[in-house]
Motif scaffolding. Structure first.
Motif, PDB file in Angstrom:
ATOM      1  N   VAL A  32      15.166 -36.045  26.592  1.00  0.00           N
ATOM      2  CA  VAL A  32      15.578 -35.926  25.020  1.00  0.00           C
ATOM      3  C   VAL A  32      17.093 -35.102  25.946  1.00  0.00           C
ATOM      4  N   LEU A  33      18.500 -35.443  24.905  1.00  0.00           N
ATOM      5  CA  LEU A  33      19.966 -34.613  25.593  1.00  0.00           C
ATOM      6  C   LEU A  33      20.102 -33.114  24.464  1.00  0.00           C
ATOM      7  N   ASP A  34      21.047 -32.354  24.463  1.00  0.00           N
ATOM      8  CA  ASP A  34      20.931 -31.854  22.840  1.00  0.00           C
ATOM      9  C   ASP A  34      22.638 -31.380  23.076  1.00  0.00           C
ATOM     10  N   SER A  35      23.599 -30.840  22.611  1.00  0.00           N
ATOM     11  CA  SER A  35      24.480 -30.660  22.813  1.00  0.00           C
ATOM     12  C   SER A  35      25.084 -29.244  22.944  1.00  0.00           C
ATOM     13  N   GLU A  36      24.060 -28.664  23.898  1.00  0.00           N
ATOM     14  CA  GLU A  36      24.075 -27.463  24.118  1.00  0.00           C
ATOM     15  C   GLU A  36      23.272 -27.181  25.502  1.00  0.00           C
ATOM     16  N   VAL A 114      24.046 -32.156  18.011  1.00  0.00           N
ATOM     17  CA  VAL A 114      23.661 -33.575  18.157  1.00  0.00           C
ATOM     18  C   VAL A 114      22.202 -33.197  18.936  1.00  0.00           C
ATOM     19  N   VAL A 115      21.258 -33.669  18.658  1.00  0.00           N
ATOM     20  CA  VAL A 115      20.153 -33.952  19.374  1.00  0.00           C
ATOM     21  C   VAL A 115      20.256 -35.243  19.930  1.00  0.00           C
ATOM     22  N   ALA A 116      19.982 -36.479  21.199  1.00  0.00           N
ATOM     23  CA  ALA A 116      20.077 -37.082  21.549  1.00  0.00           C
ATOM     24  C   ALA A 116      17.991 -37.960  22.103  1.00  0.00           C
ATOM     25  N   ALA A 117      17.910 -38.442  21.375  1.00  0.00           N
ATOM     26  CA  ALA A 117      16.318 -39.145  22.280  1.00  0.00           C
ATOM     27  C   ALA A 117      16.555 -40.493  22.628  1.00  0.00           C
TER      28      ALA A 117
END
Length: 131
Positions: A32-36, A114-117
């Protein structure tokens, strides 16, 4: 890991069957990766491993949108899995993981929350080097 403030959190710099790269680092597991700039392992190796417990923590990050990379093929999560996102008013887009990587980079670079799972399927072939 912190990144420079003038750049969005964590850019995905490459991807392929069984891996995702951020800078020179290649990750061969779901994440899981987020834009922060926050990144966490996502404890699932196959689409069939997913449950509501995998999606509930995504709502806690309070993004505008969650991009779900469903692995090598496009698959949609069951509505019961994504209920916490719906109840929090968070959008969800499903696409294969390669498309999710590209979409995440575009939206994060625009300053979107945005969060990428990203499901990285464990049985995918591993390349010898970044391409």
């Amino acid at each position: 890991m912190k990144f420079q403030p003038e750049r969005f959190g964590s850019a995905i710099t490459g991807y392929g069957p069984g891996w995702i790269a951020m800078g020179a680092e290649r990750v061969a597991h779901s994440l899981v990766l987020d834009s922060e700039g926050e990144r966490a392992d996502w404890a699932c190796q196959h689409f069939d491993d997913l449950t509501a417990a995998h999606f509930a923590p995504l709502a806690d990050r309070r993004p505008e949108l969650v991009i779900f990379g469903s692995g090598n093929t496009l698959r949609f999560p069951k509505p019961a899995w994504t209920r916490p996102l719906v109840e929090a008013g968070i959008g969800l887009e499903s696409m294969d993981t390669a498309a999710a990587c590209r979409t995440y980079n575009i939206l994060a670079a625009e300053g979107r929350r945005v969060v990428a799972a990203l499901l990285v399927e464990a049985d995918a072939p591993q390349p010898d080097a970044l391409k």
